[in-house]
Scaffold this motif. Structure first.
Motif, PDB file in Angstrom:
ATOM      1  N   GLU A 172       0.799  -1.218   0.000  1.00  0.00           N
ATOM      2  CA  GLU A 172       0.000   0.000   0.000  1.00  0.00           C
ATOM      3  C   GLU A 172       0.837   1.276   0.000  1.00  0.00           C
ATOM      4  O   GLU A 172       0.291   2.373  -0.113  1.00  0.00           O
ATOM      5  CB  GLU A 172      -0.962  -0.022   1.193  1.00  0.00           C
ATOM      6  N   THR A 173       2.159   1.139   0.120  1.00  0.00           N
ATOM      7  CA  THR A 173       3.055   2.308   0.013  1.00  0.00           C
ATOM      8  C   THR A 173       4.082   2.100  -1.100  1.00  0.00           C
ATOM      9  O   THR A 173       5.107   2.783  -1.134  1.00  0.00           O
ATOM     10  CB  THR A 173       3.811   2.556   1.338  1.00  0.00           C
ATOM     11  N   GLU A 174       3.804   1.187  -2.008  1.00  0.00           N
ATOM     12  CA  GLU A 174       4.786   0.799  -3.035  1.00  0.00           C
ATOM     13  C   GLU A 174       5.383   2.016  -3.737  1.00  0.00           C
ATOM     14  O   GLU A 174       4.682   2.909  -4.205  1.00  0.00           O
ATOM     15  CB  GLU A 174       4.134  -0.105  -4.079  1.00  0.00           C
ATOM     16  N   GLY A 175       6.705   2.054  -3.784  1.00  0.00           N
ATOM     17  CA  GLY A 175       7.416   3.109  -4.504  1.00  0.00           C
ATOM     18  C   GLY A 175       7.495   4.441  -3.796  1.00  0.00           C
ATOM     19  O   GLY A 175       8.077   5.391  -4.326  1.00  0.00           O
ATOM     20  N   GLU A 176       6.938   4.562  -2.603  1.00  0.00           N
ATOM     21  CA  GLU A 176       6.925   5.842  -1.909  1.00  0.00           C
ATOM     22  C   GLU A 176       8.195   6.044  -1.075  1.00  0.00           C
ATOM     23  O   GLU A 176       8.616   5.144  -0.342  1.00  0.00           O
ATOM     24  CB  GLU A 176       5.701   5.952  -0.992  1.00  0.00           C
ATOM     25  N   ILE A 177       8.782   7.233  -1.215  1.00  0.00           N
ATOM     26  CA  ILE A 177       9.951   7.583  -0.416  1.00  0.00           C
ATOM     27  C   ILE A 177       9.800   9.008   0.113  1.00  0.00           C
ATOM     28  O   ILE A 177       8.973   9.784  -0.363  1.00  0.00           O
ATOM     29  CB  ILE A 177      11.268   7.478  -1.222  1.00  0.00           C
ATOM     30  N   LEU A 178      10.628   9.346   1.074  1.00  0.00           N
ATOM     31  CA  LEU A 178      10.682  10.695   1.632  1.00  0.00           C
ATOM     32  C   LEU A 178      11.763  11.490   0.916  1.00  0.00           C
ATOM     33  O   LEU A 178      12.878  10.999   0.703  1.00  0.00           O
ATOM     34  CB  LEU A 178      11.015  10.635   3.128  1.00  0.00           C
ATOM     35  N   THR A 179      11.426  12.735   0.558  1.00  0.00           N
ATOM     36  CA  THR A 179      12.411  13.594  -0.100  1.00  0.00           C
ATOM     37  C   THR A 179      12.482  14.950   0.604  1.00  0.00           C
ATOM     38  O   THR A 179      11.531  15.393   1.247  1.00  0.00           O
ATOM     39  CB  THR A 179      12.067  13.832  -1.574  1.00  0.00           C
TER      40      THR A 179
ATOM     41  N   THR B 150      11.180  16.697   9.389  1.00  0.00           N
ATOM     42  CA  THR B 150      10.708  18.067   9.184  1.00  0.00           C
ATOM     43  C   THR B 150      10.813  18.503   7.726  1.00  0.00           C
ATOM     44  O   THR B 150      11.847  18.305   7.071  1.00  0.00           O
ATOM     45  CB  THR B 150      11.537  19.028  10.066  1.00  0.00           C
ATOM     46  N   ASP B 151       9.736  19.111   7.213  1.00  0.00           N
ATOM     47  CA  ASP B 151       9.701  19.722   5.884  1.00  0.00           C
ATOM     48  C   ASP B 151      10.017  18.761   4.745  1.00  0.00           C
ATOM     49  O   ASP B 151      10.552  19.146   3.708  1.00  0.00           O
ATOM     50  CB  ASP B 151      10.678  20.927   5.814  1.00  0.00           C
ATOM     51  N   THR B 152       9.693  17.496   4.923  1.00  0.00           N
ATOM     52  CA  THR B 152       9.905  16.517   3.856  1.00  0.00           C
ATOM     53  C   THR B 152       8.609  16.262   3.116  1.00  0.00           C
ATOM     54  O   THR B 152       7.520  16.592   3.582  1.00  0.00           O
ATOM     55  CB  THR B 152      10.430  15.180   4.416  1.00  0.00           C
ATOM     56  N   LYS B 153       8.732  15.623   1.954  1.00  0.00           N
ATOM     57  CA  LYS B 153       7.577  15.226   1.154  1.00  0.00           C
ATOM     58  C   LYS B 153       7.622  13.733   0.910  1.00  0.00           C
ATOM     59  O   LYS B 153       8.690  13.132   0.879  1.00  0.00           O
ATOM     60  CB  LYS B 153       7.575  15.954  -0.190  1.00  0.00           C
ATOM     61  N   ILE B 154       6.458  13.149   0.698  1.00  0.00           N
ATOM     62  CA  ILE B 154       6.380  11.750   0.266  1.00  0.00           C
ATOM     63  C   ILE B 154       6.146  11.750  -1.233  1.00  0.00           C
ATOM     64  O   ILE B 154       5.168  12.326  -1.713  1.00  0.00           O
ATOM     65  CB  ILE B 154       5.270  10.992   1.000  1.00  0.00           C
ATOM     66  N   GLU B 155       7.050  11.122  -1.978  1.00  0.00           N
ATOM     67  CA  GLU B 155       6.920  11.058  -3.434  1.00  0.00           C
ATOM     68  C   GLU B 155       6.911   9.602  -3.873  1.00  0.00           C
ATOM     69  O   GLU B 155       7.634   8.766  -3.326  1.00  0.00           O
ATOM     70  CB  GLU B 155       8.076  11.794  -4.100  1.00  0.00           C
ATOM     71  N   LYS B 156       6.102   9.321  -4.878  1.00  0.00           N
ATOM     72  CA  LYS B 156       6.050   7.967  -5.446  1.00  0.00           C
ATOM     73  C   LYS B 156       6.976   7.947  -6.650  1.00  0.00           C
ATOM     74  O   LYS B 156       6.727   8.643  -7.647  1.00  0.00           O
ATOM     75  CB  LYS B 156       4.618   7.606  -5.847  1.00  0.00           C
ATOM     76  N   ILE B 157       8.055   7.175  -6.566  1.00  0.00           N
ATOM     77  CA  ILE B 157       9.066   7.198  -7.630  1.00  0.00           C
ATOM     78  C   ILE B 157       8.932   6.041  -8.605  1.00  0.00           C
ATOM     79  O   ILE B 157       9.631   5.992  -9.614  1.00  0.00           O
ATOM     80  CB  ILE B 157      10.496   7.235  -7.034  1.00  0.00           C
ATOM     81  N   TYR B 158       8.074   5.069  -8.300  1.00  0.00           N
ATOM     82  CA  TYR B 158       7.757   4.011  -9.272  1.00  0.00           C
ATOM     83  C   TYR B 158       6.447   3.369  -8.901  1.00  0.00           C
ATOM     84  O   TYR B 158       5.910   3.614  -7.820  1.00  0.00           O
ATOM     85  CB  TYR B 158       8.865   2.955  -9.360  1.00  0.00           C
TER      86      TYR B 158
END
Length: 333
Positions: free
Chosen positions: A142-149, A325-333
């Motif tokens: 359910e979080t596949e490909g998601e990372i913190l940037t 702090t001040d990070t985003k969750i991005e789906k990279i694949y």
């Protein structure tokens, strides 16, 4: 291709100079074992998915066995070893995103040894197929490909078991400021709020310092600001209250000891501690909180937030934004 169909057989690898021997026969410097099976390989009692690579160890006379597999399958063997699979799904999802980010950030971290990350606490715990559980698999899917940037790049998504009530600023642990690793408060929780203690006689305390090259003679005095609930603003403690240094005075002079060295010398769970003199000056009690370095995600803190506020869907994002702090969750694949 050396041979096909080893199914059901044990293979014995050994080393001959810079070559690998298989069942006593020299076969080359790098061996790959491949299979179409779901978890075909067993090493030291654990089963593994993917490919097994065998090479001569770079730093000793043994062999290194490397498990090569896609990120999501790697995480299936990590998350159950890093948290408790029966935890709330939001806490598990937060761990999954953090672990995925950590692995990407540290890719090629051990390139000189022939691999990316270790299977122990130097990187992340990894147990392969043998560790997998349904709840952790679900969180990973359910979080596949998601990372913190941060500013568009993957972060060093570090984590520890329990921050003891307040996480720490990176400069007070690593010596350098990382903008997304800022000290933040934790939700009250029994595990987080329960202290650990250790007790020493003055003589044992002094002897332990002497064994580590801190020779002050008979202990006379210890200087350390009193621990209070974070945020703190004193020179000898970080924002969380973690000890940056203490000063010990003895017959042979005064020495300054870092909190990290105190943790090593006295085998403490963390550097979030206080010192109390007991039994009319005969004993020293160390009372502390937390388990680990206290940077980034607190695993028990994530569980506390998930239990109190979690929705089972997207609340894991709130947990991650709180600790990073001040990070985003991005789906990279």
């Amino acid at each position: 291709m050396l041979k096909e169909d080893y199914k059901g057989k044990s293979l014995l690898f050994s080393r001959d100079n810079n070559k690998v021997k298989l069942n006593g026969k020299q076969v080359g410097s790098t061996i790959y074992l491949k299979s179409d099976g779901e978890a075909p390989f067993s090493v030291k009692g654990n089963r593994y998915r993917g490919i097994m690579k065998v090479i001569p160890a770079r730093w000793n006379s043994g062999l290194t066995i490397i498990n090569i597999l896609p990120m999501e399958n790697y995480l299936r063997g990590v998350i159950p070893r890093e948290i408790i699979p029966s935890w709330k799904i939001d806490a598990i999802k937060a761990q999954a995103v953090a672990a995925r980010t950590y692995a990407i950030f540290h890719k090629n971290g051990y390139r000189s040894a022939g691999y990316d990350v270790t299977a122990d606490t130097r990187s992340q715990m990894y147990g392969g197929y043998s560790a997998e559980t349904n709840s952790t698999d679900k969180a990973i899917r359910e979080t596949e490909g998601e990372i913190l940037t941060y500013n568009g790049s993957p972060i060093d998504a570090v984590f520890s078991a329990n921050a003891g009530g307040y996480t720490e600023n990176s400069e007070n642990v690593w010596g350098s400021k990382v903008h997304y690793l800022r000290g933040v408060p934790e939700v009250p929780y029994s595990v987080i709020d329960t202290p650990w203690t250790k007790e020493f006689t003055f003589q044992t305390f002094s002897d332990s310092l002497n064994k580590h090259g801190i020779n002050i003679g008979k202990l006379k005095n210890i200087k350390l600001s009193k621990l209070k609930k974070g945020p703190m603003s004193v020179s000898d403690r970080g924002i969380s209250g973690r000890v940056k240094y203490i000063e010990v005075e003895g017959e042979k002079g005064t020495k300054r000891i870092t909190g990290e060295n105190m943790q090593i010398i006295f085998d403490l769970d963390s550097t979030l501690f206080d010192l109390n003199v007991k039994n009319k000056g005969k004993k020293i009690e160390i009372i502390g909180y937390g388990d680990g370095h206290g940077l980034g995600l607190s695993q028990w803190g994530a569980q506390a937030m998930a239990e109190k506020y979690g929705d089972g869907k997207n609340y894991y994002r709130r947990i991650l934004s709180h600790y990073f702090t001040d990070t985003k969750i991005e789906k990279i694949y």
